[in-house]
Design a protein around this motif. Structure first.
Motif, PDB file in Angstrom:
ATOM      1  N   LEU A  46       0.870  -1.177   0.000  1.00 37.13           N
ATOM      2  CA  LEU A  46       0.000   0.000   0.000  1.00 37.13           C
ATOM      3  C   LEU A  46       0.904   1.223   0.000  1.00 37.13           C
ATOM      4  CD1 LEU A  46      -2.833   1.280   0.253  1.00 37.13           C
ATOM      5  CD2 LEU A  46      -2.538   1.173   2.739  1.00 37.13           C
ATOM      6  N   ILE A  47       0.814   2.022  -1.051  1.00 39.31           N
ATOM      7  CA  ILE A  47       1.642   3.221  -1.171  1.00 39.31           C
ATOM      8  C   ILE A  47       0.740   4.427  -0.898  1.00 39.31           C
ATOM      9  CG2 ILE A  47       3.176   4.575  -2.625  1.00 39.31           C
ATOM     10  CD1 ILE A  47       3.694   2.055  -4.260  1.00 39.31           C
ATOM     11  N   ILE A  48       0.997   5.103   0.201  1.00 34.61           N
ATOM     12  CA  ILE A  48       0.193   6.266   0.604  1.00 34.61           C
ATOM     13  C   ILE A  48       1.019   7.519   0.338  1.00 34.61           C
ATOM     14  CG2 ILE A  48      -1.017   7.395   2.500  1.00 34.61           C
ATOM     15  CD1 ILE A  48      -1.269   4.651   3.845  1.00 34.61           C
ATOM     16  N   TYR A  49       0.474   8.419  -0.474  1.00 30.62           N
ATOM     17  CA  TYR A  49       1.232   9.628  -0.815  1.00 30.62           C
ATOM     18  C   TYR A  49       0.506  10.888  -0.334  1.00 30.62           C
ATOM     19  CZ  TYR A  49      -2.024  10.050  -4.775  1.00 30.62           C
ATOM     20  OH  TYR A  49      -3.152  10.165  -5.557  1.00 30.62           O
ATOM     21  N   ALA A  50       1.318  11.882   0.000  1.00 27.63           N
ATOM     22  CA  ALA A  50       0.811  13.209   0.365  1.00 27.63           C
ATOM     23  C   ALA A  50       1.624  14.210  -0.429  1.00 27.63           C
ATOM     24  CB  ALA A  50       0.962  13.453   1.865  1.00 27.63           C
ATOM     25  N   SER A  51       1.007  14.811  -1.428  1.00 27.01           N
ATOM     26  CA  SER A  51       1.735  15.634  -2.392  1.00 27.01           C
ATOM     27  C   SER A  51       1.172  17.042  -2.417  1.00 27.01           C
ATOM     28  CB  SER A  51       1.622  15.005  -3.783  1.00 27.01           C
ATOM     29  OG  SER A  51       2.463  15.638  -4.705  1.00 27.01           O
ATOM     30  N   GLN A  52       2.055  18.031  -2.489  1.00 30.04           N
ATOM     31  CA  GLN A  52       1.621  19.417  -2.620  1.00 30.04           C
ATOM     32  C   GLN A  52       1.714  19.894  -4.064  1.00 30.04           C
ATOM     33  OE1 GLN A  52       0.195  21.241  -0.254  1.00 30.04           O
ATOM     34  NE2 GLN A  52      -0.076  23.046  -1.539  1.00 30.04           N
ATOM     35  N   SER A  53       2.809  19.547  -4.743  1.00 34.80           N
ATOM     36  CA  SER A  53       2.988  20.032  -6.113  1.00 34.80           C
ATOM     37  C   SER A  53       3.179  18.891  -7.106  1.00 34.80           C
ATOM     38  CB  SER A  53       4.186  20.985  -6.186  1.00 34.80           C
ATOM     39  OG  SER A  53       5.378  20.322  -5.803  1.00 34.80           O
ATOM     40  N   GLY A  54       2.779  17.681  -6.738  1.00 38.13           N
ATOM     41  CA  GLY A  54       2.777  16.578  -7.680  1.00 38.13           C
ATOM     42  C   GLY A  54       3.981  15.652  -7.607  1.00 38.13           C
ATOM     43  N   GLN A  55       5.060  16.073  -6.937  1.00 35.38           N
ATOM     44  CA  GLN A  55       6.286  15.270  -6.931  1.00 35.38           C
ATOM     45  C   GLN A  55       6.099  13.939  -6.217  1.00 35.38           C
ATOM     46  OE1 GLN A  55       9.564  16.924  -4.678  1.00 35.38           O
ATOM     47  NE2 GLN A  55      11.078  15.907  -5.958  1.00 35.38           N
ATOM     48  N   ALA A  56       5.578  13.973  -4.996  1.00 34.41           N
ATOM     49  CA  ALA A  56       5.388  12.739  -4.230  1.00 34.41           C
ATOM     50  C   ALA A  56       4.393  11.807  -4.923  1.00 34.41           C
ATOM     51  CB  ALA A  56       4.922  13.065  -2.813  1.00 34.41           C
ATOM     52  N   GLU A  57       3.345  12.365  -5.500  1.00 36.55           N
ATOM     53  CA  GLU A  57       2.352  11.540  -6.190  1.00 36.55           C
ATOM     54  C   GLU A  57       2.962  10.847  -7.396  1.00 36.55           C
ATOM     55  OE1 GLU A  57      -2.018  11.837  -8.406  1.00 36.55           O
ATOM     56  OE2 GLU A  57      -1.175  13.601  -7.399  1.00 36.55           O
ATOM     57  N   GLN A  58       3.743  11.587  -8.194  1.00 36.68           N
ATOM     58  CA  GLN A  58       4.379  10.990  -9.363  1.00 36.68           C
ATOM     59  C   GLN A  58       5.314   9.861  -8.952  1.00 36.68           C
ATOM     60  OE1 GLN A  58       6.157  14.303 -11.572  1.00 36.68           O
ATOM     61  NE2 GLN A  58       4.717  13.884 -13.206  1.00 36.68           N
ATOM     62  N   TYR A  59       6.098  10.098  -7.909  1.00 33.73           N
ATOM     63  CA  TYR A  59       7.050   9.083  -7.468  1.00 33.73           C
ATOM     64  C   TYR A  59       6.299   7.855  -6.943  1.00 33.73           C
ATOM     65  CZ  TYR A  59      11.656   7.443  -6.135  1.00 33.73           C
ATOM     66  OH  TYR A  59      12.821   6.726  -6.065  1.00 33.73           O
ATOM     67  N   ALA A  60       5.202   8.078  -6.252  1.00 35.59           N
ATOM     68  CA  ALA A  60       4.407   6.968  -5.732  1.00 35.59           C
ATOM     69  C   ALA A  60       3.832   6.128  -6.871  1.00 35.59           C
ATOM     70  CB  ALA A  60       3.284   7.499  -4.848  1.00 35.59           C
ATOM     71  N   GLN A  61       3.269   6.790  -7.873  1.00 35.77           N
ATOM     72  CA  GLN A  61       2.681   6.063  -8.996  1.00 35.77           C
ATOM     73  C   GLN A  61       3.734   5.256  -9.743  1.00 35.77           C
ATOM     74  OE1 GLN A  61      -0.438   5.761  -9.533  1.00 35.77           O
ATOM     75  NE2 GLN A  61      -1.455   7.498  -8.551  1.00 35.77           N
ATOM     76  N   HIS A  62       4.915   5.851  -9.904  1.00 35.00           N
ATOM     77  CA  HIS A  62       5.958   5.143 -10.632  1.00 35.00           C
ATOM     78  C   HIS A  62       6.506   3.974  -9.806  1.00 35.00           C
ATOM     79  CE1 HIS A  62       8.843   4.605 -13.835  1.00 35.00           C
ATOM     80  NE2 HIS A  62       9.781   4.432 -12.923  1.00 35.00           N
ATOM     81  N   THR A  63       6.602   4.157  -8.499  1.00 37.11           N
ATOM     82  CA  THR A  63       7.062   3.068  -7.636  1.00 37.11           C
ATOM     83  C   THR A  63       6.090   1.891  -7.701  1.00 37.11           C
ATOM     84  OG1 THR A  63       8.172   4.617  -6.147  1.00 37.11           O
ATOM     85  CG2 THR A  63       7.695   2.430  -5.285  1.00 37.11           C
ATOM     86  N   ALA A  64       4.787   2.201  -7.694  1.00 35.39           N
ATOM     87  CA  ALA A  64       3.779   1.142  -7.818  1.00 35.39           C
ATOM     88  C   ALA A  64       3.963   0.383  -9.128  1.00 35.39           C
ATOM     89  CB  ALA A  64       2.381   1.743  -7.735  1.00 35.39           C
ATOM     90  N   GLN A  65       4.222   1.119 -10.200  1.00 38.10           N
ATOM     91  CA  GLN A  65       4.437   0.491 -11.502  1.00 38.10           C
ATOM     92  C   GLN A  65       5.673  -0.413 -11.465  1.00 38.10           C
ATOM     93  OE1 GLN A  65       5.100   3.317 -14.635  1.00 38.10           O
ATOM     94  NE2 GLN A  65       5.304   1.767 -16.208  1.00 38.10           N
ATOM     95  N   GLN A  66       6.747   0.078 -10.840  1.00 38.71           N
ATOM     96  CA  GLN A  66       7.973  -0.713 -10.754  1.00 38.71           C
ATOM     97  C   GLN A  66       7.760  -1.989  -9.933  1.00 38.71           C
ATOM     98  OE1 GLN A  66      11.143  -0.036 -12.156  1.00 38.71           O
ATOM     99  NE2 GLN A  66       9.909   1.377 -13.372  1.00 38.71           N
ATOM    100  N   LEU A  67       7.016  -1.879  -8.835  1.00 38.94           N
ATOM    101  CA  LEU A  67       6.737  -3.044  -8.003  1.00 38.94           C
ATOM    102  C   LEU A  67       5.923  -4.083  -8.775  1.00 38.94           C
ATOM    103  CD1 LEU A  67       5.965  -1.269  -4.612  1.00 38.94           C
ATOM    104  CD2 LEU A  67       7.794  -2.939  -4.994  1.00 38.94           C
ATOM    105  N   ARG A  68       4.926  -3.615  -9.520  1.00 38.08           N
ATOM    106  CA  ARG A  68       4.106  -4.550 -10.301  1.00 38.08           C
ATOM    107  C   ARG A  68       4.945  -5.255 -11.370  1.00 38.08           C
ATOM    108  NH1 ARG A  68       0.490   0.190 -10.851  1.00 38.08           N
ATOM    109  NH2 ARG A  68      -0.806   0.268  -8.973  1.00 38.08           N
ATOM    110  N   GLN A  69       5.810  -4.497 -12.026  1.00 39.02           N
ATOM    111  CA  GLN A  69       6.653  -5.101 -13.060  1.00 39.02           C
ATOM    112  C   GLN A  69       7.614  -6.126 -12.471  1.00 39.02           C
ATOM    113  OE1 GLN A  69       8.490  -1.801 -15.084  1.00 39.02           O
ATOM    114  NE2 GLN A  69       6.642  -1.290 -16.241  1.00 39.02           N
ATOM    115  N   ALA A  70       7.962  -5.923 -11.180  1.00 34.10           N
ATOM    116  CA  ALA A  70       8.856  -6.871 -10.516  1.00 34.10           C
ATOM    117  C   ALA A  70       8.094  -8.062  -9.923  1.00 34.10           C
ATOM    118  CB  ALA A  70       9.634  -6.154  -9.411  1.00 34.10           C
ATOM    119  N   GLY A  71       6.775  -8.098 -10.110  1.00 31.58           N
ATOM    120  CA  GLY A  71       5.986  -9.231  -9.674  1.00 31.58           C
ATOM    121  C   GLY A  71       5.294  -9.065  -8.341  1.00 31.58           C
ATOM    122  N   ALA A  72       5.309  -7.857  -7.768  1.00 28.77           N
ATOM    123  CA  ALA A  72       4.648  -7.608  -6.485  1.00 28.77           C
ATOM    124  C   ALA A  72       3.370  -6.802  -6.707  1.00 28.77           C
ATOM    125  CB  ALA A  72       5.579  -6.851  -5.545  1.00 28.77           C
TER     126      ALA A  72
END
Length: 491
Positions: A46-72
């Motif tokens: 579960l990736i919970i993000y708190a973003s003011q200008s989009g940086q944390a949200e973008q990083y969270a979304q990309h991390t989720a994508q990376q985890l899925r590609q790695a099989g998680a």
């Protein structure tokens, strides 16, 4: 009463009863939906993000994508959508949270901070890690991330590794996080920060907007674009650089074997904070130890249809001269020179494409984000727009006076209120103008208005928050936040 009339009354009575049952069912369904707890998969991240200008949200979304590609399995959730009863069932949690201003939680996290971080839970089942985004130029660096981490430890949550703080998108800090996460997850992940798409913009022109002002000089920066896309509300992340004259002055004090090679090497290096040069160290070896120049964020002041990307940049004065970002854009960069930058989406400040009233409030260089929104509203043909803008003196600081006046005269701007603090005694600011229009504000909000605030956090944004609380009440303002009808881009 005739038989036909009785039949008609009976028919309407049945319709009314059916409508009543439908209303009761709808209310029950909504209450049940609110009470229903989201089921969380204990094997899923579960990736919970708190973003003011989009940086944390973008990083969270990309991390989720990376985890899925790695099989998680991985699921991203905005922190304002997390309910208290869900936390005790969350097992593997990655928190990615920003801090802005002087240690403030992002707007989307304020309800979580006030309502959940003040409670106690048994979170002993939770394994977690916190990635905190911030800026070391501020005293309370990554304060919200540190507050969150301390609270999680107090609730007996189990950290995989220590809190990782990221200074202005530092690649080294992000590498540290990725290394720890790969080790904890026993997975091979891609480097999320390498996904950033840098582009070379050309400096087309710059115009001083407030000649004669007692405040800092503000410039309109115009950059050429080639197939770049963005939305109003987005951010331009600019790589600071050294101008040719600045590099030449440095080389005069520190000669190099090849001036051209040295100039290329020094372009993106911080020349204001130098490491001590060792006696046997060559010039090129010394330069490799220089710190890179930082990135600077600016609200975009135009939309793609204008065929150029515009910024409004106020010069920052430091003990060593102009700030590295504002100095580069407003003075050091030559016309026609390349400016390396990245367009960062900022969904928390995007416009909704609906024909509802919109209230735009800002001061100083915050006019940038509001000008982009007004251009977009004009392009969509939505005219119920209200701008409240403040600066120092009308004679010098009425930024974009002509286009704003034209929009007012043509009906694009329903209401234009300006307030110039130095022209009033005592001084008057945007929050005072807002208070004077309290009745109109309430009318617009009741009609479904959205409020967009752009500009300085200290003074202006705080004052507007207090004025809105006074006019609307704390409960209604909080409701606007929850419904994302009160959006801020403040700094």
């Amino acid at each position: 009463m005739t038989h036909a009339a009785l039949l008609l009354l009976s028919f309407f009575a049945v319709l009314l009863f059916i409508h009543f049952l439908a209303l009761v069912w709808l209310l029950y369904a909504r209450r049940a939906e609110k009470k229903q707890t989201r089921r969380l998969d204990p094997q899923q991240y579960l990736i919970i993000y708190a973003s003011q200008s989009g940086q944390a949200e973008q990083y969270a979304q990309h991390t989720a994508q990376q985890l899925r590609q790695a099989g998680a399995g991985a699921k991203c959730v905005n922190i304002h959508d997390i309910r208290a009863e869900e936390l005790p069932q969350a097992c593997k949690v990655l928190w990615m949270v920003s801090t802005y201003g002087e240690g403030d939680a992002p707007d989307q996290a304020q309800a979580f901070q006030q309502k959940i971080l003040t409670q106690s839970f048994d979170l002993s089942q939770m394994s977690y890690a916190v990635l905190a985004f911030g800026d070391r130029r501020y005293a309370n660096f990554c304060h919200f991330g540190q507050e969150l981490n301390a609270w999680l430890l107090k609730q007996q949550a189990q950290p995989w590794f220590d809190l990782v703080c990221v200074d202005q998108s530092s690649a080294a800090d992000l590498n540290t996080w990725t290394h720890h996460l790969e080790k904890a997850a026993e997975l091979q992940l891609g480097m999320a920060h390498e996904e950033k798409q840098w582009a070379d913009f050309r400096l087309k022109d710059r115009q001083l907007l407030n000649a004669g002002s007692c405040g800092g000089a503000m410039y309109r920066i115009m950059l050429s674009v080639h197939n770049q896309q963005w939305q109003s509300g987005d951010i331009l992340e600019v790589q600071s650089a050294n101008g040719a004259a600045e590099i030449q002055r440095f080389l005069e004090r520190h000669p190099a074997d090849s001036d051209q090679a040295a100039a290329d090497a020094l372009k993106l290096k911080n020349l204001r904070q130098l490491p001590l040069r060792q006696p046997d160290e060559s010039f090129s070896q010394w330069v490799t130890r220089f710190e890179p120049l930082p990135l600077r964020d600016y609200s975009i002041a135009s939309i793609p249809e204008s065929k150029q990307l515009e910024l409004v940049v106020r010069q920052q004065i430091t003990e060593q001269g102009l700030g590295v970002g504002s100095g580069w854009l407003t003075e050091s960069a030559a016309l026609g020179e390349s400016v390396t930058a990245h367009i960062r989406t900022n969904p928390a400040f995007h416009l909704e494409k609906i024909d509802k009233p919109m209230i735009f409030i800002g001061n100083g260089s915050g006019i940038a984000g509001l000008m982009a929104h007004l251009q977009q509203r004009h392009a969509w043909g939505f005219c119920q727009n209200w701008l409240i803008f403040g600066e120092r003196q009308q004679q010098f600081d009425f930024l974009f006076e002509q286009p704003l006046s034209d929009w007012k005269n043509s009906g694009v701007l329903h209401t234009l209120d300006t307030v110039f603090s130095r022209d009033h005694q005592p001084k008057k600011y945007v929050q005072h103008a807002l208070a004077e229009k309290a009745e109109q504000l309430c009318e617009w909000v009741n009609q479904g208005a959205y409020i967009y605030l752009c500009g300085s956090l200290q003074g202006m944004a705080q004052g507007v928050d207090e004025a809105l609380t006074e006019i609307l009440g704390a409960a209604q303002l909080e409701q606007l936040r929850r419904e994302q009808r009160y959006r801020r881009d403040v700094y």
